[in-house]
Design a protein around this motif. Structure first.
Motif, PDB file in Angstrom:
ATOM      1  N   ASP A 144       0.877  -0.895   0.252  1.00 20.67           N
ATOM      2  CA  ASP A 144       0.237   0.112  -0.055  1.00 20.67           C
ATOM      3  C   ASP A 144       0.600   1.157   0.335  1.00 20.67           C
ATOM      4  OD1 ASP A 144      -1.990   1.720   0.059  1.00 20.67           O
ATOM      5  OD2 ASP A 144      -2.649   1.154   1.863  1.00 20.67           O
ATOM      6  N   LEU A 145       1.430   1.253  -1.600  1.00 23.04           N
ATOM      7  CA  LEU A 145       2.270   2.544  -1.644  1.00 23.04           C
ATOM      8  C   LEU A 145       1.352   3.679  -2.206  1.00 23.04           C
ATOM      9  CD1 LEU A 145       5.556   0.491  -2.085  1.00 23.04           C
ATOM     10  CD2 LEU A 145       5.286   1.614   0.302  1.00 23.04           C
ATOM     11  N   PRO A 146       1.803   5.139  -1.850  1.00 21.29           N
ATOM     12  CA  PRO A 146       1.743   5.833  -2.590  1.00 21.29           C
ATOM     13  C   PRO A 146       1.933   6.441  -4.199  1.00 21.29           C
ATOM     14  CG  PRO A 146       3.175   6.577  -1.145  1.00 21.29           C
ATOM     15  CD  PRO A 146       3.061   5.537  -0.728  1.00 21.29           C
ATOM     16  N   ALA A 147       1.244   6.648  -5.119  1.00 22.74           N
ATOM     17  CA  ALA A 147       1.223   6.289  -6.600  1.00 22.74           C
ATOM     18  C   ALA A 147       2.511   8.416  -6.642  1.00 22.74           C
ATOM     19  CB  ALA A 147       1.012   5.820  -7.422  1.00 22.74           C
ATOM     20  N   PRO A 148       3.578   8.427  -6.359  1.00 20.26           N
ATOM     21  CA  PRO A 148       3.685  10.031  -6.898  1.00 20.26           C
ATOM     22  C   PRO A 148       3.368  10.110  -8.387  1.00 20.26           C
ATOM     23  CG  PRO A 148       5.798   9.081  -6.489  1.00 20.26           C
ATOM     24  CD  PRO A 148       4.499   8.561  -6.229  1.00 20.26           C
ATOM     25  N   TYR A 149       2.662  11.309  -8.746  1.00 22.36           N
ATOM     26  CA  TYR A 149       2.956  11.923 -10.213  1.00 22.36           C
ATOM     27  C   TYR A 149       2.325  10.639 -11.367  1.00 22.36           C
ATOM     28  CZ  TYR A 149       6.573  14.148  -8.362  1.00 22.36           C
ATOM     29  OH  TYR A 149       7.471  15.156  -7.499  1.00 22.36           O
ATOM     30  N   GLY A 150       1.162   9.954 -10.666  1.00 23.28           N
ATOM     31  CA  GLY A 150       0.837   9.038 -11.138  1.00 23.28           C
ATOM     32  C   GLY A 150       1.170   7.386 -11.542  1.00 23.28           C
ATOM     33  N   VAL A 151       2.556   7.524 -11.398  1.00 23.38           N
ATOM     34  CA  VAL A 151       3.699   6.449 -11.640  1.00 23.38           C
ATOM     35  C   VAL A 151       3.711   5.352 -10.147  1.00 23.38           C
ATOM     36  CG1 VAL A 151       6.016   5.839 -12.044  1.00 23.38           C
ATOM     37  CG2 VAL A 151       5.197   8.061 -12.941  1.00 23.38           C
ATOM     38  N   GLU A 152       3.520   3.918 -10.722  1.00 22.37           N
ATOM     39  CA  GLU A 152       3.769   2.930  -9.444  1.00 22.37           C
ATOM     40  C   GLU A 152       4.571   3.072  -9.878  1.00 22.37           C
ATOM     41  OE1 GLU A 152       0.775  -0.852  -9.545  1.00 22.37           O
ATOM     42  OE2 GLU A 152       2.454  -1.054 -10.931  1.00 22.37           O
ATOM     43  N   PRO A 153       5.162   2.588  -7.971  1.00 24.16           N
ATOM     44  CA  PRO A 153       6.002   2.137  -7.561  1.00 24.16           C
ATOM     45  C   PRO A 153       7.153   1.099  -7.857  1.00 24.16           C
ATOM     46  CG  PRO A 153       4.532   2.750  -5.246  1.00 24.16           C
ATOM     47  CD  PRO A 153       4.061   3.089  -7.085  1.00 24.16           C
ATOM     48  N   ASN A 154       8.478   0.825  -8.236  1.00 25.48           N
ATOM     49  CA  ASN A 154       8.415  -0.138  -8.790  1.00 25.48           C
ATOM     50  C   ASN A 154       8.220  -2.051  -8.007  1.00 25.48           C
ATOM     51  OD1 ASN A 154      10.091   0.632 -10.880  1.00 25.48           O
ATOM     52  ND2 ASN A 154      11.184   1.133  -9.808  1.00 25.48           N
ATOM     53  N   GLU A 155       7.922  -1.677  -6.262  1.00 25.71           N
ATOM     54  CA  GLU A 155       8.139  -2.459  -5.480  1.00 25.71           C
ATOM     55  C   GLU A 155       6.547  -3.050  -5.769  1.00 25.71           C
ATOM     56  OE1 GLU A 155      10.704   0.207  -3.264  1.00 25.71           O
ATOM     57  OE2 GLU A 155       8.504   0.240  -4.287  1.00 25.71           O
ATOM     58  N   GLN A 156       5.168  -1.949  -6.395  1.00 30.11           N
ATOM     59  CA  GLN A 156       3.752  -2.427  -6.990  1.00 30.11           C
ATOM     60  C   GLN A 156       4.055  -4.000  -7.753  1.00 30.11           C
ATOM     61  OE1 GLN A 156       1.424   0.567  -6.744  1.00 30.11           O
ATOM     62  NE2 GLN A 156       1.328   0.685  -4.206  1.00 30.11           N
ATOM     63  N   LYS A 157       5.299  -2.898  -9.049  1.00 35.91           N
ATOM     64  CA  LYS A 157       5.705  -3.886  -9.915  1.00 35.91           C
ATOM     65  C   LYS A 157       5.759  -5.174  -9.927  1.00 35.91           C
ATOM     66  CE  LYS A 157       6.234   0.276 -12.949  1.00 35.91           C
ATOM     67  NZ  LYS A 157       7.254   1.452 -13.680  1.00 35.91           N
TER      68      LYS A 157
END
Length: 278
Positions: A109-122
């Motif tokens: 459950d990580l924020p996605a700054p600027y609409g970019v998904e964090p690599n941890e979620q990828k």
């Protein structure tokens, strides 16, 4: 998904695997991701049906709703859920009836700054596909990763991709033994950082040292706990003459991101970190 559509994708996967020198199930996973990245799932796609002839090992996703009910998704709907569902209550499965027996990590459950998904979620999303690909590859008799990467015709970049795939499979035990899994990822980070710095020094001196085909003593002790494909990558980049700096950096970053995924942490650099190849 229809039988014909599935067979067409398998044919494309075979061509892609041959062209890129990767395993067929991994090529299949790449095609699934590409097709469903921007397209909504087909509303008429059958879900939860028994596998048709020739479609024994298609990706299936089990999605658990808030009320505890489980929805079974096949074909395009399954792929769309993997790449777009944000609930995190997903489990990889297969149309042959296999269901991933491992809990794996929680959805980060990580924020996605600027609409970019964090690599941890990828990495979390790719884990679902890789878990299925491991099952399908074993069921269809594909060579294991340790055998595949030994082929000298496989490029260093493709070995790098395979290493990251193999590292993701360690997420099987992310909830069972967080400390042990995160320690392995930390060891990989240290190992790759050491190798990368050595390659950079050798390149700066203008000549690579002759590799003896074996990692350094410190690398050998760490490699007992990490995928065999990483030993191959280290040997392929050991001379400093075949490049390897950016490949080692990609795996180092991937290990750091996977460690944070296990520990439910977020990098201070967040989405500004470099992406890994897949």
């Amino acid at each position: 998904m229809t039988k014909r559509g599935s067979n067409d994708r398998k044919a494309k996967a075979r061509r892609l695997a041959k062209a890129r020198g990767i395993r067929i199930t991994e090529a299949h996973g790449l095609l699934i991701r590409e097709k469903n990245r921007n397209d909504p799932p087909s509303s008429g796609a059958p879900a939860g049906e028994a596998a048709a002839t020739g479609v024994a090992h298609e990706l299936r996703i089990h999605r658990t709703a808030a009320d505890g009910t489980v929805e079974v998704l096949d074909g395009d709907a399954a792929a769309h859920a993997v790449w777009w569902d944000s609930t995190g209550a997903l489990t990889a499965g297969c149309r042959c009836g296999w269901v991933n027996p491992h809990a794996g990590p929680r959805f980060p459950d990580l924020p996605a700054p600027y609409g970019v998904e964090p690599n941890e979620q990828k990495h979390w999303r790719w884990y679902q596909v890789v878990a299925w690909a491991e099952h399908a590859g074993d069921a269809e008799g594909e060579p294991p990763s340790a055998e595949f990467v030994q082929d000298p015709s496989v490029t260093v970049n493709d070995v790098t991709v395979q290493v990251i795939f193999d590292l993701r499979l360690l997420l099987h035990h992310a909830q069972d033994d967080r400390e042990a899994v995160s320690a392995i990822y930390e060891a990989v980070e240290t190992l790759l950082r050491t190798a990368r710095v050595r390659v950079a020094h050798e390149r700066a001196r203008g000549s690579g040292r002759q590799a003896d085909g074996q990692p350094d003593q410190g690398e050998a002790s760490a490699s007992e706990e990490i995928p065999a494909s990483l030993d191959v990558l280290l040997r392929r980049t050991d001379s400093g003459r075949s490049g390897g700096y950016w490949e080692l950096l990609a795996v180092e970053f991937a290990a750091a991101e996977l460690r944070r995924l296990v520990l439910h942490e977020r990098s201070a650099l967040g989405a500004d970190r470099a992406d890994v190849p897949v």
